[in-house]
Each structure stands twice: as structure tokens, then as C-alpha cells.
Design an enzyme around this catalytic site. Structure first.
Site, PDB file in Angstrom:
ATOM      1  CD  GLU A  47      -1.449  -2.738   1.598  1.00 21.31           C
ATOM      2  OE1 GLU A  47      -2.433  -3.073   0.735  1.00 21.31           O
ATOM      3  OE2 GLU A  47      -0.910  -2.321   2.720  1.00 21.31           O
ATOM      4  CG  HIS A  65       3.861 -12.327  -0.580  1.00 18.15           C
ATOM      5  ND1 HIS A  65       3.924 -11.570   0.170  1.00 18.15           N
ATOM      6  CD2 HIS A  65       2.882 -12.416  -1.589  1.00 18.15           C
ATOM      7  CE1 HIS A  65       2.139 -10.925  -0.562  1.00 18.15           C
ATOM      8  NE2 HIS A  65       1.894 -11.165  -1.354  1.00 18.15           N
TER       9      HIS A  65
END
Length: 157
Positions: free
Chosen positions: A61, A91
Site C-alpha cells: 500500500e 511473495h
């Protein structure tokens, strides 16, 4: 990241306004990085009132918040902070690459320099060394931010 960081070029940041977008994920590490960053900015005479910090859930974000800061206007530079640590999958690498590309796009689109202070580490020990240990990445990000803020101002004249 290399251990051979450049010598800081700018030491007086009194005139600069700095935005910081920092993740809340891995709080001990990101908060340590933020503390070191802010301490270095204060040492360079950046006024507390000229530093704006916004927090977001995680590193993914951070580019959105960095864009929002840059689009708001008035900042000489924006610094993105986060910590991604390897787990059982790749990831952390995927997010790190995505964040890096997004921050470059934000810098080019907004014409506000972005300092990518998102640490991508293979282990918790590596992350600790860079955020709260012997490798002071916070100071390095501050030095890069000051240099880019000065360059932005000189090229805007």
C-alpha cells in the site's frame, strides 16, 4: 543492497518539505527504520513541521500513499518505508518488485523524487541489521532524500 553507500552530499535540509509513507506491517523494524530516518533528517536541520508521515497497512500500500502525498503538492521528496521478509514462498520478492516499479512510476508521473526505503530481506536477521542494527539504512534514505530534494529544487528554477 550494497554495503558501500555513497557519501552524503547535502547536510542542510532546513528548507525542505518531506513526505514519508510507512507500512505498519513488521512494526518493530519499520518503526526503527523511521526513527533512524527522522533522526538523520533532524540532524540535517529539517524542521519537524516540514515532515509529514502517513501510515498504511503494508508495503504493498506504500506506493498509493506516496502518490497521494506527491499529488497533494508541496513536498520536495517522498520516502517510502516498509520491510518484506522471505517466508516459505517468493511473495516478498513479488511485492518488493511491484512496489519498486510503482514508486518509479509515481516519481515520473508526479515529478516528485521517491526514495525506495522498502527493505527486502532473506531473513529476519538481515532485516534487523538494516533497520535497527549496525547497517543504518534510515540514515542512507535520509541522505538520498536530501540530495534529491536539492536536485529537484535546482532543476525547477
Amino acid at each position: 543492497m550494497s554495503l558501500a553507500s555513497p557519501t552524503p552530499g547535502i547536510t542542510d535540509g532546513a528548507a525542505f518539505r518531506i513526505g514519508i509513507a510507512a507500512a505498519r506491517f513488521n512494526p518493530e523494524l519499520v518503526d526503527g527504520l523511521l526513527e533512524r530516518l527522522e533522526a538523520s533528517l533532524r540532524t540535517a536541520r529539517v524542521k519537524a513541521g516540514n515532515i509529514t508521515v502517513v501510515r498504511v497497512p503494508g508495503s504493498h500500500e506504500v506506493p498509493w500513499a506516496a502518490h497521494a502525498l506527491a499529488a497533494k503538492g508541496g513536498f520536495d521528496v517522498v520516502i517510502a518505508l516498509g520491510v518484506l521478509i522471505a517466508g516459505d514462498t517468493k511473495h516478498h520478492e513479488m511485492v518488493g518488485e511491484s512496489v519498486s516499479h510503482a514508486l518509479q512510476r509515481v516519481a515520473i508521473d508526479t515529478r516528485v523524487p521517491m526514495i525506495n526505503g522498502v527493505i527486502v530481506a532473506n531473513s529476519l536477521a538481515q532485516a534487523r541489521a538494516r533497520c535497527v542494527g549496525k547497517i543504518n539504512r534510515g540514515a542512507e534514505f535520509a541522505a538520498a532524500a536530501l540530495e534529491m530534494a536539492a536536485l529537484k529544487r535546482s532543476l525547477s528554477r
